[in-house]
Structure formats: C-alpha cells, structure tokens
Design an enzyme around this catalytic site. Structure first.
Site, PDB file in Angstrom:
ATOM      1  N   ALA A 104       2.967 -15.478 -12.307  1.00 27.76           N
ATOM      2  CA  ALA A 104       3.719 -14.588 -12.929  1.00 27.76           C
ATOM      3  C   ALA A 104       3.506 -13.129 -12.694  1.00 27.76           C
ATOM      4  O   ALA A 104       3.030 -12.553 -13.521  1.00 27.76           O
ATOM      5  CB  ALA A 104       3.964 -14.889 -14.525  1.00 27.76           C
ATOM      6  N   GLY A 105       4.028 -12.581 -11.577  1.00 29.59           N
ATOM      7  CA  GLY A 105       3.378 -11.227 -11.437  1.00 29.59           C
ATOM      8  C   GLY A 105       2.014 -11.166 -11.139  1.00 29.59           C
ATOM      9  O   GLY A 105       1.413 -12.141 -10.984  1.00 29.59           O
ATOM     10  N   ASP A 145       3.632  -5.591  -7.927  1.00 35.73           N
ATOM     11  CA  ASP A 145       4.367  -6.611  -8.750  1.00 35.73           C
ATOM     12  C   ASP A 145       3.627  -6.841 -10.101  1.00 35.73           C
ATOM     13  O   ASP A 145       3.676  -7.817 -10.582  1.00 35.73           O
ATOM     14  CB  ASP A 145       4.446  -7.938  -7.896  1.00 35.73           C
ATOM     15  CG  ASP A 145       5.677  -8.840  -8.739  1.00 35.73           C
ATOM     16  OD1 ASP A 145       6.464  -8.383  -9.428  1.00 35.73           O
ATOM     17  OD2 ASP A 145       5.440 -10.308  -8.391  1.00 35.73           O
ATOM     18  N   ALA A 198       8.861 -16.503 -12.101  1.00 32.96           N
ATOM     19  CA  ALA A 198       8.708 -16.456 -13.588  1.00 32.96           C
ATOM     20  C   ALA A 198       9.841 -15.696 -14.139  1.00 32.96           C
ATOM     21  O   ALA A 198       9.612 -14.784 -15.002  1.00 32.96           O
ATOM     22  CB  ALA A 198       7.320 -15.689 -13.653  1.00 32.96           C
ATOM     23  N   HIS A 199      10.994 -16.206 -13.803  1.00 35.12           N
ATOM     24  CA  HIS A 199      12.357 -15.431 -14.393  1.00 35.12           C
ATOM     25  C   HIS A 199      12.915 -16.700 -15.141  1.00 35.12           C
ATOM     26  O   HIS A 199      12.642 -18.040 -14.897  1.00 35.12           O
ATOM     27  CB  HIS A 199      13.231 -15.316 -13.381  1.00 35.12           C
ATOM     28  CG  HIS A 199      12.768 -13.935 -12.612  1.00 35.12           C
ATOM     29  ND1 HIS A 199      13.209 -12.820 -12.595  1.00 35.12           N
ATOM     30  CD2 HIS A 199      11.685 -13.867 -11.625  1.00 35.12           C
ATOM     31  CE1 HIS A 199      12.592 -11.697 -11.956  1.00 35.12           C
ATOM     32  NE2 HIS A 199      11.693 -12.592 -11.311  1.00 35.12           N
ATOM     33  N   ASN A 247       6.272 -15.041  -0.911  1.00 33.66           N
ATOM     34  CA  ASN A 247       6.411 -15.738  -2.409  1.00 33.66           C
ATOM     35  C   ASN A 247       7.713 -15.803  -2.749  1.00 33.66           C
ATOM     36  O   ASN A 247       8.548 -14.814  -2.488  1.00 33.66           O
ATOM     37  CB  ASN A 247       5.615 -14.625  -3.126  1.00 33.66           C
ATOM     38  CG  ASN A 247       4.058 -14.591  -3.230  1.00 33.66           C
ATOM     39  OD1 ASN A 247       3.489 -13.631  -2.563  1.00 33.66           O
ATOM     40  ND2 ASN A 247       3.573 -15.866  -3.385  1.00 33.66           N
ATOM     41  N   GLU A 278      14.961  -6.949 -10.472  1.00 34.46           N
ATOM     42  CA  GLU A 278      14.613  -8.014  -9.742  1.00 34.46           C
ATOM     43  C   GLU A 278      15.418  -9.340  -9.983  1.00 34.46           C
ATOM     44  O   GLU A 278      15.500 -10.048  -9.212  1.00 34.46           O
ATOM     45  CB  GLU A 278      13.125  -8.372  -9.785  1.00 34.46           C
ATOM     46  CG  GLU A 278      12.374  -9.155  -8.864  1.00 34.46           C
ATOM     47  CD  GLU A 278      11.041  -9.415  -8.995  1.00 34.46           C
ATOM     48  OE1 GLU A 278      10.436  -9.218 -10.026  1.00 34.46           O
ATOM     49  OE2 GLU A 278      10.412 -10.063  -8.120  1.00 34.46           O
ATOM     50  N   HIS A 293      -1.806 -14.064  -4.275  1.00 42.44           N
ATOM     51  CA  HIS A 293      -0.358 -14.478  -3.819  1.00 42.44           C
ATOM     52  C   HIS A 293      -0.199 -14.583  -2.369  1.00 42.44           C
ATOM     53  O   HIS A 293       0.786 -15.179  -1.954  1.00 42.44           O
ATOM     54  CB  HIS A 293       0.474 -13.014  -4.144  1.00 42.44           C
ATOM     55  CG  HIS A 293       0.825 -12.937  -5.680  1.00 42.44           C
ATOM     56  ND1 HIS A 293      -0.135 -12.709  -6.503  1.00 42.44           N
ATOM     57  CD2 HIS A 293       2.193 -13.104  -5.987  1.00 42.44           C
ATOM     58  CE1 HIS A 293       0.743 -12.541  -7.565  1.00 42.44           C
ATOM     59  NE2 HIS A 293       1.767 -12.897  -7.540  1.00 42.44           N
TER      60      HIS A 293
END
Ligand code: ZN
Length: 389
Positions: free
Chosen positions: A303-304, A268, A134-135, A213, A123, A245
């Site tokens: 975050a997921g 996810d 959330a990366h 998203n 991802e 989401h």
C-alpha cells in the site's frame, strides 16, 4: 548589503556532467552567475551538490496524508519530504468519492498556487478493479471524459497528472482530453494488453505509473503493458526504488532499456514516510506498516511506500550502481520537465530557484536548500567570510 552565498569545493552535478571542486552561487532565492568578492563562502569539500529532488507521485509523509489531511497536515507532509531533499512535490490522491476528490482538489489547489506543492495527481478512481492495489474497489469507475474533466476543473489549473486504466470504456477519449488540457495521462493500475497500451500511447499518454506494479507482468507471448511502455520513446516510466516494490534487476532492466532520460524516480509515499511503523489510513483503507513496508490490513497488498527520495537516490547510486548523473536526471530533471517546471527547478543553472541537496560521500543528506534558505543546514561545514566583508 548583498544576499549572496557561495557554495564551493563540492562535486557539483550539472546537466553537462560532474564538476570537481565546483562553485554554485546563490543570490537570494535564485542561483546566480557571479558573486561579489565579499560574499561568504561555504566549503563543501568532500560532498556532492545536486539539484533538489522532484517527486511527481507522493501521497504524504510525517504522519500526514495528502488525500485526507488538513492544510496543516499537508504542509507537515511536504516539510517531512523537504527534510529528505525533495524540494518539489506533487500531492497525489488515492481513489475517493468524486465529490470528496473535487473538494480536496479545490482545497489543495490553493497550496499549489502558493508554491508549497507543485500540483495535484489523481491516482484514481479511473483504474482497473483487476489491478486496484490499495484503492477501494467500491469507488472505482470507468474513465468517462466528462468526469475526468470535472476533476481537473476542480483543481483550477493545478492538476498535473491523472493515472488511468486506459483499456476501460472511455479510456482513450479520456487520454485525449487530458492531453488537450496539458495534463499528463499516466497509464497505471491497468490490465491492458500490449496492443491496448500502444493505442493509449498513440492517444497521448506519456507516463507509466510505477512501472511493473499494479499491471500484468512481462510475458513472452503476452508482453503486456511493460514492454509497450519501456520501448516507446514518448513514455517516461516511474520507478519506486525502495527495494520492496522492485527487484534490483527489474530496475536495471528499466534504466537500461528506457535510458536515464526516460525514468522518473518517485516515492509513492504514504503517511508513514519519515514517521515510523504502525497503523495508518490510506484513503478509506487501513494499512499496517511493519519494518517500513506498508500493506493493507485486509488482503495484504503493498500500500504505497514509506520511501523518501534521499533513500531512493542512495540506493540507486550504491546498491544499483547507477552513475550519479543518471540518478540526478531521473530524480530531478526528468520529473521537472514532465511537470513543466524545468525552467525553474530540476537542475543547477543560473536563474533557477536555489533548490539543492548536499550529500556526503556515502550519499546521506547533509544539507537541503530551498529557494535559497537552508531547510537542513550543513553541520560542521566551515564558512569563510573574506576579510574586507
Ligand atoms: Zn500512488
């Protein structure tokens, strides 16, 4: 002795439609066309029988992370999702250091070769800092084709999908490279305009990573990626149907506009799926899960999810009121086709793996079969063995 089982009496969802009082015959690990007369019959009257779910975007579950867990952890995460009907799962990685990701790819490619997972999805790290979700921003980089190639090489033929912000320098060349290697180029975590998104689709991108998203919203003067992704026949849009989401109207818009043949329901999911509230790590970032909603401790980004596909199915068929055949298409057949495994999974047809889910009338999971073995055996379902057996 024959190894046949007959599942009878259910409403069976086939690619051609719903069969009332249908029969599916299992011979060993496969679905068969016919059974000997003495084969035991399981009476599933009052239930649905649908193909096993296929999740093409999933980061873990059962307390285990696909990005950072041991092989045992990964198997535990896979098993957790199997208990919820997902018989085919792709392991998704969040952004990490390149060396870390290539090492993970090597490790998990073995699980893919063994058939435990259906391949790998990167991802990150080739995503936009403007839409990082959330990366870890410090680890993001532009999608240089040589680096994209390094990742897919490390996966030894098991890389199935790479999500990238195609508007970044090197983005379109990377899309072309992925398409040439038979790896899905997925547009996501992107700040692209409508026009830039069209260019990426023309270059060979075929999936929208969790549509809506981590991308600009739909504007009337700047329609952005959402309009381009929804309108183009070449794109399948991923949707996270957990009620957090997406607004139900956004889901309805996507299903209506793209049609059920261009939607893939995904989770996810992160470690907390099928596990519970608490503190977790998503790659290097800390996440707090409260009331099943996962958010970064710092900044509060979603975050997921903690979704499992059985809940996504139930929600789609009840709250969203979608036809069951459409839900089955979006949760099994479409992702299986995209992953190139529709010849083995994704529908209930003779010759395919005996992967299926038994649902009650309220769409709750009552049984899960994978390759002919019960992962969740239906309770209280009568079995009839013919007299002359
Ligand atoms: Zn993800």
């Amino acid at each position: 002795m024959s190894d046949h089982k007959v599942l009878a009496g259910a409403r069976v969802v086939l690619p051609t439609g719903i069969i009332e009082n249908g029969r599916v015959i299992v011979d060993g690990a496969r679905i068969a066309g016919s059974a000997p007369e003495d084969a035991p019959v399981l009476d599933l009257t009052g239930h649905w029988l649908v193909p096993g779910f296929v999740d093409m975007h999933n980061h873990g579950g059962g307390g285990a992370s696909f990005t950072s867990g041991t092989v045992e952890d990964v198997l535990k995460g896979v098993h957790t999702h199997r208990l919820h009907g997902t018989t085919t799962v792709v392991a998704s990685f969040v952004t990490g250091e390149m060396d870390f990701l290539t090492a993970r790819a090597g490790l998990l490619s073995e699980l893919a070769e063994q058939g435990e997972i259906a391949g790998l999805h990167f991802e990150g790290p080739f995503i936009s800092p403007c839409r990082k979700g959330a990366h870890d921003e410090t680890l993001l980089r532009d999608p240089h084709p040589a680096e994209v190639l390094k990742l897919i090489d490390a996966a030894r033929g098991q890389a199935k999908m790479v999500t990238l912000a195609t508007e970044l320098p090197g983005g379109l060349d990377s899309v072309r490279l992925l398409a040439e290697h038979g790896v899905i180029a997925a547009i996501g975590h992107t700040d692209a305009s409508y026009e830039q998104t069209v260019e990426a689709i023309d270059a060979g991108a075929t999936v929208a990573t969790h549509l809506y998203n981590a991308m600009p919203g739909l504007g009337h003067r700047a329609p952005g990626p959402i309009a381009a992704l929804l309108e183009d026949e070449r794109i399948t849009v991923e949707l996270i149907n957990d009620g957090t989401h997406l607004h139900p109207a956004a889901l309805e818009l996507a299903f209506h506009h793209a049609g059920p043949e261009r939607v893939a329901l995904i989770t996810d999911a992160m470690d907390a799926a099928g596990f519970g509230d608490g503190r977790y790590m998503l790659g290097p970032l800390e996440v707090e899960v409260k009331d099943s909603v996962a958010r970064l401790v710092e900044g509060g980004s979603i975050a997921g999810s903690t979704l499992t596909l059985d809940r996504a199915f139930k929600r789609a068929a009840t709250v969203d009121g979608l036809p069951v055949e459409s839900v089955v298409q979006a949760i099994s057949a479409n992702p299986a086709r995209l992953l190139g495994v529709y010849d083995r999974v994704g529908s209930l047809e003779p010759g395919k793996d005996a992967d299926m889910v038994v649902l009650d009338a309220a769409f709750d999971v009552k049984g899960v079969m994978r390759k002919g073995e019960w992962i969740v055996a239906p309770q209280g379902v009568p079995t009839r063995v013919p007299q002359n057996a």
